[in-house]
Design a protein around this motif. Sequence first.
Motif, PDB file in Angstrom:
ATOM      1  N   ARG A  49      11.211  -5.162   1.527  1.00 51.80           N
ATOM      2  CA  ARG A  49       9.504  -5.314   1.708  1.00 51.80           C
ATOM      3  C   ARG A  49       9.477  -5.835   3.020  1.00 51.80           C
ATOM      4  O   ARG A  49       9.976  -6.632   3.520  1.00 51.80           O
ATOM      5  N   TRP A  88       7.221  -0.708   1.591  1.00 53.19           N
ATOM      6  CA  TRP A  88       8.382  -0.850   1.163  1.00 53.19           C
ATOM      7  C   TRP A  88       9.415   0.151   1.871  1.00 53.19           C
ATOM      8  O   TRP A  88       9.027   1.161   2.201  1.00 53.19           O
ATOM      9  N   ASP A 139       3.642   0.062  -4.538  1.00 52.07           N
ATOM     10  CA  ASP A 139       4.258  -1.025  -5.132  1.00 52.07           C
ATOM     11  C   ASP A 139       5.188  -0.385  -6.133  1.00 52.07           C
ATOM     12  O   ASP A 139       4.811   0.497  -6.844  1.00 52.07           O
TER      13      ASP A 139
END
Length: 122
Positions: free
Chosen positions: A92, A97, A120
């Motif tokens: 992260r 990401w 996510d």
Amino acid sequence: MTLARHLAALDLLRARAFPEEGYHLAELAVEEPTEEQAEAEREALALLLETRWGPPRLVSLYSLVARAGAGEEIPEPWGLICASVPDIQLWRVEAHWVVLGLTRRGADGHGLLACVTGVDPP
């Protein structure tokens, strides 16, 4: 140097604005695409990234593959990633990401999958 090119490619993916889909996905070239060489490059790149962002999360994608097989809609890019690699190294970084995985390209050997996304993980 291959690692320098891989780092530059990841930096470019992180710097570019996301398209509507919300991710950038790229296969990083491996000069000798044997499984051993691709794995060595992934580990070397992960060590360099660890100095920037700390240790990665090591994530098996088995459960995502099973969920997709049971009919669950897996959001992209995670559906593409779990269809391409069995496990990932995941960081992260700020609001994104960063994903590294080892692909199998059939008779052409192995490669490195890189993804930068704001989506996510499911």
